[in-house]
Design a protein around this motif. Structure first.
Motif, PDB file in Angstrom:
ATOM      1  N   TYR A 184       0.971  -1.145  -0.112  1.00 48.10           N
ATOM      2  CA  TYR A 184       0.068  -0.072  -0.027  1.00 48.10           C
ATOM      3  C   TYR A 184       0.859   1.356  -0.100  1.00 48.10           C
ATOM      4  O   TYR A 184       2.024   1.157   0.310  1.00 48.10           O
TER       5      TYR A 184
ATOM      6  N   ASP B 163       1.421   3.496   1.983  1.00 42.73           N
ATOM      7  CA  ASP B 163       1.974   3.904   3.395  1.00 42.73           C
ATOM      8  C   ASP B 163       3.125   3.058   3.683  1.00 42.73           C
ATOM      9  O   ASP B 163       3.779   3.063   4.361  1.00 42.73           O
TER      10      ASP B 163
ATOM     11  N   THR C  60       3.000  -0.337   3.648  1.00 47.65           N
ATOM     12  CA  THR C  60       2.403  -1.755   4.221  1.00 47.65           C
ATOM     13  C   THR C  60       2.599  -2.747   3.275  1.00 47.65           C
ATOM     14  O   THR C  60       2.038  -2.667   2.193  1.00 47.65           O
TER      15      THR C  60
ATOM     16  N   ASN D  26      -6.856 -12.347  10.389  1.00 48.60           N
ATOM     17  CA  ASN D  26      -7.115 -10.728   9.895  1.00 48.60           C
ATOM     18  C   ASN D  26      -5.873 -10.415   9.428  1.00 48.60           C
ATOM     19  O   ASN D  26      -4.830 -10.404  10.230  1.00 48.60           O
ATOM     20  N   GLY D  27      -5.785  -9.351   8.385  1.00 46.96           N
ATOM     21  CA  GLY D  27      -4.667  -8.651   8.018  1.00 46.96           C
ATOM     22  C   GLY D  27      -3.860  -9.481   7.208  1.00 46.96           C
ATOM     23  O   GLY D  27      -2.645  -9.286   6.950  1.00 46.96           O
ATOM     24  N   ALA D  28      -4.270 -10.708   6.766  1.00 46.07           N
ATOM     25  CA  ALA D  28      -3.403 -11.602   6.025  1.00 46.07           C
ATOM     26  C   ALA D  28      -3.227 -11.207   4.635  1.00 46.07           C
ATOM     27  O   ALA D  28      -2.319 -11.582   4.080  1.00 46.07           O
ATOM     28  N   GLY D  29      -4.149 -10.389   4.148  1.00 46.15           N
ATOM     29  CA  GLY D  29      -4.009  -9.824   2.742  1.00 46.15           C
ATOM     30  C   GLY D  29      -5.086 -10.557   1.789  1.00 46.15           C
ATOM     31  O   GLY D  29      -5.245 -10.343   0.622  1.00 46.15           O
ATOM     32  N   LYS D  30      -6.038 -11.168   2.455  1.00 49.09           N
ATOM     33  CA  LYS D  30      -7.451 -11.878   1.639  1.00 49.09           C
ATOM     34  C   LYS D  30      -7.910 -10.577   0.780  1.00 49.09           C
ATOM     35  O   LYS D  30      -8.047 -10.572  -0.426  1.00 49.09           O
ATOM     36  N   SER D  31      -8.305  -9.742   1.546  1.00 46.42           N
ATOM     37  CA  SER D  31      -9.319  -8.469   0.708  1.00 46.42           C
ATOM     38  C   SER D  31      -8.325  -7.869  -0.324  1.00 46.42           C
ATOM     39  O   SER D  31      -8.822  -7.805  -1.427  1.00 46.42           O
TER      40      SER D  31
HETATM   41  P1  ADP Z   1      -7.636  -9.272   5.243  1.00 51.18           P
HETATM   42  O1  ADP Z   1      -8.398  -9.226   4.274  1.00 51.18           O
HETATM   43  O2  ADP Z   1      -7.097 -10.922   5.082  1.00 51.18           O
HETATM   44  O3  ADP Z   1      -8.152  -9.240   6.765  1.00 51.18           O
HETATM   45  P2  ADP Z   1      -6.256  -6.943   4.214  1.00 51.18           P
HETATM   46  O4  ADP Z   1      -5.929  -7.370   2.713  1.00 51.18           O
HETATM   47  O5  ADP Z   1      -7.411  -6.345   4.742  1.00 51.18           O
HETATM   48  O6  ADP Z   1      -6.273  -8.514   5.269  1.00 51.18           O
HETATM   49  O7  ADP Z   1      -5.041  -6.286   4.860  1.00 51.18           O
HETATM   50  C1  ADP Z   1      -3.553  -6.827   4.498  1.00 51.18           C
HETATM   51  C2  ADP Z   1      -2.969  -5.567   5.245  1.00 51.18           C
HETATM   52  O8  ADP Z   1      -2.765  -4.812   4.523  1.00 51.18           O
HETATM   53  C3  ADP Z   1      -2.937  -5.317   6.770  1.00 51.18           C
HETATM   54  O9  ADP Z   1      -1.657  -5.141   7.182  1.00 51.18           O
HETATM   55  C4  ADP Z   1      -3.701  -4.329   6.642  1.00 51.18           C
HETATM   56  O10 ADP Z   1      -3.507  -3.475   7.653  1.00 51.18           O
HETATM   57  C5  ADP Z   1      -3.272  -3.568   5.320  1.00 51.18           C
HETATM   58  N1  ADP Z   1      -4.156  -2.619   4.555  1.00 51.18           N
HETATM   59  C6  ADP Z   1      -5.220  -2.733   4.262  1.00 51.18           C
HETATM   60  N2  ADP Z   1      -5.659  -1.798   3.531  1.00 51.18           N
HETATM   61  C7  ADP Z   1      -5.012  -0.936   3.590  1.00 51.18           C
HETATM   62  C8  ADP Z   1      -4.939   0.638   3.278  1.00 51.18           C
HETATM   63  N3  ADP Z   1      -5.905   0.920   2.417  1.00 51.18           N
HETATM   64  N4  ADP Z   1      -3.738   1.249   3.197  1.00 51.18           N
HETATM   65  C9  ADP Z   1      -2.726   0.464   3.980  1.00 51.18           C
HETATM   66  N5  ADP Z   1      -2.570  -0.930   4.436  1.00 51.18           N
HETATM   67  C10 ADP Z   1      -3.632  -1.331   4.405  1.00 51.18           C
END
Ligand code: ADP
Length: 249
Positions: free
Chosen positions: A14, A16, A18, A40-45
């Motif tokens: 991302y 920032d 991440t 949670n936070g694995a990167g699924k979304s």
């Molecule tokens: P999951 O769906 O498995 O919970 P996410 O894909 O939402 O995981 O998030 C993966 C990582 O990316 C996490 O560390 C989350 O904090 C980070 N993240 C998600 N969206 C953003 C964003 N818009 N900006 C910065 N970091 C993000």
């Protein structure tokens, strides 16, 4: 056979900094239903958003994502995106029109279809999700389960060849969750389902990908992976009860 979805060495940060995806590689065959699990936070979304080109914000010419063999590049983004129906995690992010009709009609209208065809698709997809007669209702006044079904109708109205679902059963009561699972079972197209609902995975998915800290850490048949307790615990998951019942330790 050409995979429905093919992801090769996909990494993503991302803005920032991440790191959300690390060298992700997998394929989904046409007609397959695959579960995507992980803490949670694995990167699924983040991964799902790459499958219809919502990420990266500036797609490159050489894409690491292919849909039906076609790379998701700036040139064919619109064409490929039509094939992938994405159901967002929060229905409130997907529903933004004053009526159910307008919400479900939105996708087909974007395709420039004639009014009669748009009406046919809206009626058909509302019937498919069991919401006949809901056209004039206000989406924000519906129950959680009804909102999910309106979102699904909107996705189906675009007649995608692949469904990508982000936590489709979260925040639903057990009855509504069962109904939605049945509905998904009856949609015979390729599906990738990100979820914490491991019973759904056992019931609907023949294969599972485990994602942790942005990387695919395991992949295989659902029953084998989900009954591997050390693997599940290592990735903040658990063996679902229905499998404990099948395989008492
Ligand atoms: P999951 O769906 O498995 O919970 P996410 O894909 O939402 O995981 O998030 C993966 C990582 O990316 C996490 O560390 C989350 O904090 C980070 N993240 C998600 N969206 C953003 C964003 N818009 N900006 C910065 N970091 C993000």
């Amino acid at each position: 056979m050409t995979p429905a979805i093919e992801v090769s060495n996909l990494s993503f940060h991302y803005a920032d900094g991440t790191e959300a995806l690390r060298d992700v590689t997998f394929a989904v065959a046409p007609g397959e239903c695959v579960g995507l699990i992980g803490p949670n936070g694995a990167g699924k979304s983040t991964l799902l958003l790459h499958l219809n080109g919502l990420l990266p914000e500036h797609p490159r010419d050489s894409s690491r994502v292919r849909v039906g063999g076609e790379p998701l590049t700036p040139d064919n983004l619109h064409k490929v995106r039509r094939q992938v129906g994405l159901l967002f995690q929060d229905p409130n992010d997907q529903l933004f029109c004053p009526t159910v009709f307008e919400d479900v009609a939105f996708g087909p209208q974007q395709f420039g279809l004639c009014e009669a065809e748009v009406r046919r698709r809206v009626a058909d997809s509302l019937a498919r999700v069991g919401l006949q007669g809901f056209e004039k209702r206000a989406p924000h006044h519906l129950s959680g389960g009804e909102k999910r079904r309106v979102c699904l109708a909107g996705v189906l109205a675009c007649e995608p060849s692949i469904l990508v679902l982000d936590e489709p059963t979260s925040e639903l009561d057990p009855y509504t969750r069962r109904e939605l699972k049945e509905l998904l079972r009856q949609i015979p197209i390729t599906k990738l389902i990100a979820t914490h609902d491991l019973e759904l995975v056992v019931e609907l998915c023949s294969r599972v990908l485990v994602l942790d800290a942005g990387a695919v850490v395991a992949e295989g048949p659902t029953v084998r992976l989900l009954s591997d307790e050390p693997l599940m615990l290592q990735h903040k998951l658990e063996c679902p009860h229905i499998l404990r019942h099948l395989h008492p330790h």
